[in-house]
Write a protein that holds these residues in place. Structure first.
Motif, PDB file in Angstrom:
ATOM      1  N   ALA A  14       0.829  -1.223  -0.100  1.00 30.43           N
ATOM      2  CA  ALA A  14      -0.157  -0.132  -0.152  1.00 30.43           C
ATOM      3  C   ALA A  14       0.675   1.145  -0.005  1.00 30.43           C
ATOM      4  O   ALA A  14       0.644   2.242  -0.815  1.00 30.43           O
ATOM      5  N   TRP A  24       2.719   1.870 -10.383  1.00 31.18           N
ATOM      6  CA  TRP A  24       2.024   0.578  -9.878  1.00 31.18           C
ATOM      7  C   TRP A  24       0.978  -0.108 -10.665  1.00 31.18           C
ATOM      8  O   TRP A  24       0.954  -1.433 -10.641  1.00 31.18           O
ATOM      9  N   LEU A  28       1.259  -4.148 -11.615  1.00 31.29           N
ATOM     10  CA  LEU A  28      -0.350  -5.132 -11.096  1.00 31.29           C
ATOM     11  C   LEU A  28      -0.594  -5.719 -12.526  1.00 31.29           C
ATOM     12  O   LEU A  28      -1.452  -6.670 -12.238  1.00 31.29           O
TER      13      LEU A  28
ATOM     14  N   ILE B  37      -9.297  -2.743  -5.157  1.00 28.18           N
ATOM     15  CA  ILE B  37      -8.145  -3.279  -6.394  1.00 28.18           C
ATOM     16  C   ILE B  37      -7.947  -2.007  -7.258  1.00 28.18           C
ATOM     17  O   ILE B  37      -6.923  -1.836  -7.761  1.00 28.18           O
ATOM     18  N   ALA B  38      -9.100  -1.342  -7.506  1.00 33.70           N
ATOM     19  CA  ALA B  38      -8.676  -0.199  -8.430  1.00 33.70           C
ATOM     20  C   ALA B  38      -7.735   1.056  -7.683  1.00 33.70           C
ATOM     21  O   ALA B  38      -7.307   1.673  -8.351  1.00 33.70           O
ATOM     22  N   HIS B  39      -7.512   0.948  -6.293  1.00 29.60           N
ATOM     23  CA  HIS B  39      -6.610   1.610  -5.568  1.00 29.60           C
ATOM     24  C   HIS B  39      -5.375   0.790  -5.155  1.00 29.60           C
ATOM     25  O   HIS B  39      -4.499   1.197  -4.334  1.00 29.60           O
ATOM     26  N   GLY B  40      -5.223  -0.336  -6.140  1.00 28.65           N
ATOM     27  CA  GLY B  40      -3.769  -0.886  -6.295  1.00 28.65           C
ATOM     28  C   GLY B  40      -3.682  -2.235  -5.370  1.00 28.65           C
ATOM     29  O   GLY B  40      -2.626  -2.916  -4.990  1.00 28.65           O
ATOM     30  N   ARG B  41      -4.557  -2.611  -4.637  1.00 25.29           N
ATOM     31  CA  ARG B  41      -4.585  -3.994  -3.762  1.00 25.29           C
ATOM     32  C   ARG B  41      -4.360  -5.018  -4.801  1.00 25.29           C
ATOM     33  O   ARG B  41      -4.843  -5.208  -5.740  1.00 25.29           O
ATOM     34  N   SER B  42      -3.112  -5.728  -4.107  1.00 31.39           N
ATOM     35  CA  SER B  42      -2.671  -6.751  -5.207  1.00 31.39           C
ATOM     36  C   SER B  42      -3.501  -8.147  -4.969  1.00 31.39           C
ATOM     37  O   SER B  42      -3.063  -9.116  -4.416  1.00 31.39           O
ATOM     38  N   MET B 157     -10.449  -7.011   6.002  1.00 32.34           N
ATOM     39  CA  MET B 157      -9.557  -6.275   6.855  1.00 32.34           C
ATOM     40  C   MET B 157      -8.220  -5.769   6.120  1.00 32.34           C
ATOM     41  O   MET B 157      -7.720  -4.555   6.330  1.00 32.34           O
ATOM     42  N   GLU B 158      -7.677  -6.414   5.085  1.00 34.31           N
ATOM     43  CA  GLU B 158      -6.612  -6.171   4.491  1.00 34.31           C
ATOM     44  C   GLU B 158      -7.117  -4.911   3.448  1.00 34.31           C
ATOM     45  O   GLU B 158      -5.987  -4.077   3.181  1.00 34.31           O
ATOM     46  N   ARG B 161      -7.048  -1.777   5.295  1.00 39.23           N
ATOM     47  CA  ARG B 161      -5.892  -1.478   5.968  1.00 39.23           C
ATOM     48  C   ARG B 161      -5.279  -0.778   4.733  1.00 39.23           C
ATOM     49  O   ARG B 161      -4.642   0.324   4.713  1.00 39.23           O
ATOM     50  N   HIS B 162      -5.287  -1.570   3.358  1.00 35.20           N
ATOM     51  CA  HIS B 162      -4.780  -0.835   2.218  1.00 35.20           C
ATOM     52  C   HIS B 162      -5.333   0.671   2.070  1.00 35.20           C
ATOM     53  O   HIS B 162      -4.501   1.456   1.839  1.00 35.20           O
ATOM     54  N   ILE B 165      -4.108   3.326   4.418  1.00 34.34           N
ATOM     55  CA  ILE B 165      -2.825   3.709   4.045  1.00 34.34           C
ATOM     56  C   ILE B 165      -2.763   4.893   2.895  1.00 34.34           C
ATOM     57  O   ILE B 165      -2.098   5.927   2.972  1.00 34.34           O
ATOM     58  N   ILE B 166      -3.620   4.271   1.795  1.00 34.75           N
ATOM     59  CA  ILE B 166      -3.484   5.305   0.570  1.00 34.75           C
ATOM     60  C   ILE B 166      -4.191   6.620   0.901  1.00 34.75           C
ATOM     61  O   ILE B 166      -3.735   7.616   0.472  1.00 34.75           O
ATOM     62  N   TYR B 167      -5.307   6.747   1.755  1.00 38.99           N
ATOM     63  CA  TYR B 167      -5.726   7.980   2.060  1.00 38.99           C
ATOM     64  C   TYR B 167      -5.486   8.376   3.458  1.00 38.99           C
ATOM     65  O   TYR B 167      -6.401   9.091   4.369  1.00 38.99           O
ATOM     66  N   LYS B 168      -4.455   8.116   4.190  1.00 42.81           N
ATOM     67  CA  LYS B 168      -4.096   8.458   5.650  1.00 42.81           C
ATOM     68  C   LYS B 168      -4.287   9.975   5.983  1.00 42.81           C
ATOM     69  O   LYS B 168      -4.652  10.151   6.860  1.00 42.81           O
ATOM     70  N   GLU B 169      -4.165  10.776   5.050  1.00 43.72           N
ATOM     71  CA  GLU B 169      -3.928  12.151   5.187  1.00 43.72           C
ATOM     72  C   GLU B 169      -5.466  12.840   5.200  1.00 43.72           C
ATOM     73  O   GLU B 169      -5.821  13.712   5.726  1.00 43.72           O
TER      74      GLU B 169
END
Lengths: 62, 191
Positions: A14, A24, A28, B37-42, B157-158, B161-162, B165-169
């Motif tokens: 992430a 990325w 992917l 997934i669209a935000h990069g979750r692998s 949950m993963e 979490r992903h 992190i991507i939008y933490k701010e």
């Protein structure tokens, strides 16, 4: 329950996505596409076998 | 964002082609796994989840006809009356794939909005430039709340979490907690 190292890898990836917005998806894409391509190839093969269409319906909960 | 067109995955193209048809008929949102997934979750998926406005049967028949004319097929039935009466209006989902691939993936799983929480999701829908997709999603706070409060599998949950992190701010924790309370009231009391 997956172990701690699994969630750590989720977090590492992430951070990578967040810090590399231009690259990325290129990384992917082969992984995501391969799963779909393999599944479609399999369904097409299965459809050509006796009762293949029926088996597909069962696999797809139809 | 200047990613090349060929960076788009099979899932991306499927979703964009599908929503291009749907948005001519009703409001929709993409929810659940594909948001991550669209935000990069692998991780992979073979179905994409969509909630549409609670449209009447006549409107659905028009939507279904447009989807068929655009190269999609419904896995449940060819008859839109039956699809609406036997599935949608009863709260069950229906699934569309591209026609001519023996029902292979990917597929779009569609449900009608069922309560005030779904209506709220649709009314606060967003597009996310980071995804490079011209698609409406339910907002990030709602996605996190559903995954952490209702769905709760390891995978969910993963995903949460992903997204955190991507939008933490930018995350609005107050909004996440508000949605979690609505989930408890509207969805968990059913169980």
């Amino acid at each position: 329950m997956r172990d701690k190292s699994h969630m750590e890898q989720v977090e590492r990836w992430a951070e990578h996505v967040k810090n590399n917005p231009q690259t990325w998806k290129k990384q992917l894409k082969p992984f995501l596409d391969a799963q779909i391509i393999m599944a479609i190839r399999f369904y097409n093969k299965l459809a050509q076998t006796p009762e293949g269409r029926e088996k597909i319906k069962l696999l797809r909960n139809l | 964002m200047d990613r090349k067109i060929d960076d788009k995955t099979i899932l991306d193209k499927f979703v964009e082609d599908f929503v291009e048809v749907v948005e001519k008929h009703c409001k929709y949102i993409i929810v659940s796994g594909f948001v991550a997934i669209a935000h990069g979750r692998s991780r992979g998926t073979e179905d994409i989840d969509m909630i549409i406005e609670r449209i009447p049967k006549e409107n659905f028949i028009n939507l279904h006809t447009s989807l068929i004319n655009s190269g999609f097929e419904c896995m449940q039935s060819e008859k839109p009356d039956k699809i609406y009466d036997d599935y949608l209006i009863r709260g069950d989902s229906i699934r569309y794939t591209r026609a001519g691939i023996n029902l292979g993936p990917p597929e779009m799983e569609i449900k009608l909005a069922k309560d005030e929480l779904d209506n709220y999701q649709i009314s606060t829908r967003q597009k996310f430039p980071l995804t490079d997709l011209d698609v409406y999603f339910s907002n990030i706070e709602i996605n996190i709340a559903f995954k952490e409060e209702l769905l709760k599998s390891d995978k969910d949950m993963e995903d949460a979490r992903h997204l955190r992190i991507i939008y933490k701010e930018d995350l609005n924790e107050e909004e996440i907690n508000k949605i979690k309370e609505k989930i408890k009231k509207l969805r968990l009391k059913e169980e």
